[in-house]
Design an enzyme around this catalytic site. Sequence first.
Site, short mmCIF file in Angstrom:
data_model
loop_
_atom_site.label_atom_id
_atom_site.label_comp_id
_atom_site.label_asym_id
_atom_site.label_seq_id
_atom_site.Cartn_x
_atom_site.Cartn_y
_atom_site.Cartn_z
N GLU A 170 0.79 -1.24 0.00
CA GLU A 170 0.00 0.00 0.00
C GLU A 170 0.82 1.28 0.00
OE1 GLU A 170 -2.71 0.00 3.26
OE2 GLU A 170 -3.85 -1.68 2.51
N GLU A 357 -5.38 -8.70 1.35
CA GLU A 357 -5.98 -8.44 2.67
C GLU A 357 -7.44 -8.13 2.45
OE1 GLU A 357 -4.27 -5.14 4.89
OE2 GLU A 357 -2.25 -5.90 4.54
C1 GBH Z 1 -4.28 -2.15 5.86
O1 GBH Z 1 -4.26 -0.78 5.67
C2 GBH Z 1 -2.91 -2.49 6.32
O2 GBH Z 1 -2.14 -3.11 5.30
C3 GBH Z 1 -2.84 -3.25 7.59
O3 GBH Z 1 -1.56 -3.16 8.11
C4 GBH Z 1 -3.89 -2.74 8.53
O4 GBH Z 1 -3.80 -3.38 9.77
C5 GBH Z 1 -5.23 -3.00 7.91
O5 GBH Z 1 -5.35 -2.43 6.66
C6 GBH Z 1 -6.41 -2.49 8.73
O6 GBH Z 1 -6.37 -1.09 8.80
O7 GBH Z 1 -8.83 6.61 10.82
O8 GBH Z 1 -10.11 7.28 8.88
O9 GBH Z 1 -7.79 7.92 9.07
C7 GBH Z 1 -5.44 -0.17 5.34
C8 GBH Z 1 -5.19 1.30 5.43
C9 GBH Z 1 -4.76 2.82 7.17
C10 GBH Z 1 -6.97 2.32 6.41
C11 GBH Z 1 -5.33 3.53 8.35
C12 GBH Z 1 -7.52 3.03 7.60
C13 GBH Z 1 -7.16 4.85 9.10
C14 GBH Z 1 -8.39 5.50 8.57
N1 GBH Z 1 -5.67 1.81 6.67
N2 GBH Z 1 -6.62 4.05 8.02
S1 GBH Z 1 -8.80 6.94 9.40
#
Ligand code: GBH
Length: 451
Positions: A170, A357
């Site tokens: 990502e 994922e």
């Molecule tokens: C994936 O990222 C990752 O590859 C993994 O490591 C992670 O544990 C999993 O998803 C679950 O999140 O609070 O609205 O700002 C997905 C990307 C990054 C999406 C953090 C959600 C926070 C959203 N994620 N993000 S917000």
Amino acid sequence: MNNSQTYTFPKGFEWGTATSAFQIEGGGKQDGRGPSVWDTFCEQPDRIRDASTGLVACDHYNRYKEDVALLKSLGIQTYRFSLSWSRIFPNGDSELNEAGAAFYDRLVDELLAAGINPAVTLFHWDLPQALEDKFGGWTSRETSKRLGDFAEWVGKRLGDRVDRFFTINEFFNFTERCYGIGHFAPGRVESRKVMNQTCHNGLLGHGYALAGLRASAPKAQVGLVENIKPFIPVFESEENILAASKAFREENGRYITPIMEGAYPDSYLEAEGEDAPTVEAGDFDIISAPTDFLGMNIYTGDYVTHSDEPKGYEIIKFHETYPSMSEPWIRIVPDSLYWAPRFSAEHWGDRPMYIAESGCSARDFIDEKGRVMDIERVLYLRQYLKGLHRATSEGYPVKGYYLWSMMDNFEWCDGYDTRFGMVYVDFDTLERTPKLSAKFYSETISQNRIV
Ligand code: GBH
């Protein structure tokens, strides 16, 4: 009953689960591991919701045997995990730490002995702090080159036993979110020009890593993992399908188009103007070298309707009452697992795909009998898998699925109380308890159909 009624998947479809090093390993200071940018970030005030760190996490570093046994007992066929770069090269680019490297030999051997196919992600955001200090991390193409060198080393070391590698995980979450928004490690807020450069350097990092693996593990299958944004026609009229297809290509342009097509989309370059990244001669040859598959992380999606505006589509805004999981960003959009593979195949050809994922957070709790009855997660998974089933039954070449995540773990800035696992982890005792969703998934795997 035919396959579509029983939701049977194609023969040979691979069922897996995924984790990443920083989120589960712990052993933060064991056996000579060096710090990553995430170790440093966790020490800073107000960065992590519950003020936690990754120093212990799930203690997988010390409990990997138990964890592999658990994977085996659930019938998992392939396990995607990432390498802690700074465990292997504490200084980022020199001096191998043999004790750290040996952990991954043990893990791979344990998986193979359990009949589980290892799938290795080289880089899942935990950049060695040394590379941040020496070069400014992803703001410099030196870091991209170091990932290439690391990849070549990994291929030499593990290529005899591992035949599936993901270069990076990502782009957005180790470039823009880290150097532009400043919300992820190392938490820097730089100019738009610098931020765009980190995106370019991330792409180059993928390209160098691909080249490194090709050189040292020529037989391995190599691809990348992108958080593809799915777009779903709000209902399946011809014009809505066309609109969603346009949205898919346009809105995923920044990262995936240069890899697939060897150039940035004009709309991106125009929008960024002088802030567009500096591209050196030959960069796109490195970035767009062919991969063997495309990995996609898919949690949610957006609905699209046709629009008479020039771009031809409108992304529909969600009302706050739209159903979501315990993390509000995970809106429940099960058809994402159908439309993302379909549009990927339509735009970029029929290369094999993996859902690298997919999963959700839920408010899990232990009941009076010591069980975690996570019915919300079971419902979520069953619906999403039906979307995926539609894709495979129409012949889109999705070869496997990795459920995120094998167990509850360190959810980055959200710490440990946001739980994504199919296995519950008690973070005081570190005891693992499979949830109801693990039983559902295990049964689905054993029958190769959604139960
Ligand atoms: C994936 O990222 C990752 O590859 C993994 O490591 C992670 O544990 C999993 O998803 C679950 O999140 O609070 O609205 O700002 C997905 C990307 C990054 C999406 C953090 C959600 C926070 C959203 N994620 N993000 S917000």
